[in-house]
Design an enzyme around this catalytic site. Sequence first.
Site, PDB file in Angstrom:
ATOM      1  N   ASP A  84     -73.763  87.044 -70.034  1.00 24.91           N
ATOM      2  CA  ASP A  84     -72.325  87.343 -69.972  1.00 24.91           C
ATOM      3  C   ASP A  84     -72.040  88.531 -69.054  1.00 24.91           C
ATOM      4  O   ASP A  84     -72.922  89.325 -68.734  1.00 24.91           O
ATOM      5  CB  ASP A  84     -71.763  87.638 -71.375  1.00 24.91           C
ATOM      6  N   GLU A 179     -73.779  90.202 -74.790  1.00 30.16           N
ATOM      7  CA  GLU A 179     -74.320  91.565 -74.834  1.00 30.16           C
ATOM      8  C   GLU A 179     -73.208  92.583 -74.632  1.00 30.16           C
ATOM      9  O   GLU A 179     -73.173  93.628 -75.270  1.00 30.16           O
ATOM     10  CB  GLU A 179     -75.392  91.739 -73.745  1.00 30.16           C
TER      11      GLU A 179
END
Length: 415
Positions: A84, A179
């Site tokens: 991400d 994350e």
Amino acid sequence: MKDYSFTVCERFMRYVQIDTQSDPHSDSHPSTEKQKNLSKLLAGELLEIGLHDAQTDEYGYVYATIPSNTNKNVPVICFCAHVDTAPDCSGANVKPILYKHYSGEDIILPDDTSQIISTKDYPYLKKHIGYDIITASGLTLLGADDKSGVAIIMDMVNYLITHAEIKHGTIKILFTPDEEVGKGTANIDLKKLNADFAYTLDGGEAGTLEDETFSADAATITINGVIAHPGYAKNKLVNAIKIAGEILDTLPKIFFSPETTEKREGFVHPVHIEGIAEKVKIEFIVRDFITDNLKKHEKKLKELAKEVLTRYPKAVMQFEVQEQYRNMKEVLNKYPHVVANAEEAYKRSYLKITNEPIRGGTDGSRLSFMKLPCPNIFTGMQTIHSKHEWIGVNDMQKAVEVLINLVQVWEEKAE
Ligand SMILES: [Zn+2]
């Protein structure tokens, strides 16, 4: 790796064009479905390279194994990166630009010419003069955080599969979602992963090796005042909002806060406040490299608040603390060879090692306390979470080389 034609740059240029922004306000896992687009692509590419167990799951994790090719009993090592990108800056329609043989001039980003990446602001650029660098086009972040980590790991896999003469133990590949919104380990299947030690590829300048993060707690102060009709409130009403204001005002102004501390200093930081005259809740984050200091900071905060409350005997205060994460060094100190082997791998790549404590947490700090000790290796990423994000191709290639060295160090040291 002299004659190897690296795939890391080509991979990176492709991966950053896939929008994988995570969403801190989402309750679903992954926080955004689109992260799976990259996860599926990666699992497919790993299968194609020849990792037969490569798979992605409903949460957007990718797991794969490079089987051991040695008779030695080598601990199972995992390499991990997150798919991400940060919610702070758009990650849609990223147009990566490759500058071949960077000249050292300021870079004016073409889609918004007010966005200028200059050597004055980013002196690390000077180390890349004559080498290739990559930027975004001015409207989005680049996504080097952490698609550089992803691309580096993918190129390492490609190298090991095409160079069977490199001896190594079992290697696990792990790509995680979310994350950037603090949920990268929320649905991780450590049993399936089955690794002894791990390394995240999520660090900055070439040569950085990070094995220390903050320890972190959250503290909440709840103030219950006494409510009364304001027209008839004399000597009755106790306003929780005003008490909260006084508590915040008693916080030290020249230390104890993020805006007045650096390096190894800890802090207490109010991050959220909500309430009405009757009841107010203030949320704080508490940070320090020494876990025991968290308690001291919390005690001090509680005392400051209590002192204010003595002026309002009818008000009631609650003080709660929640553990968030711990300094990974506490775990890594028990397994010194995890960092030592990485240092040896850096040395073999002629890198000057820099080791600065991270004033934050990483997936590595959470993994370390989930029994998977996990320091952080550089990728080269710079000015992350912004339109000025850039990365040197040479740094990414250097990181691939470090990983190839690292798996061999582990093999050599095993019996
Ligand atoms: Zn990152």
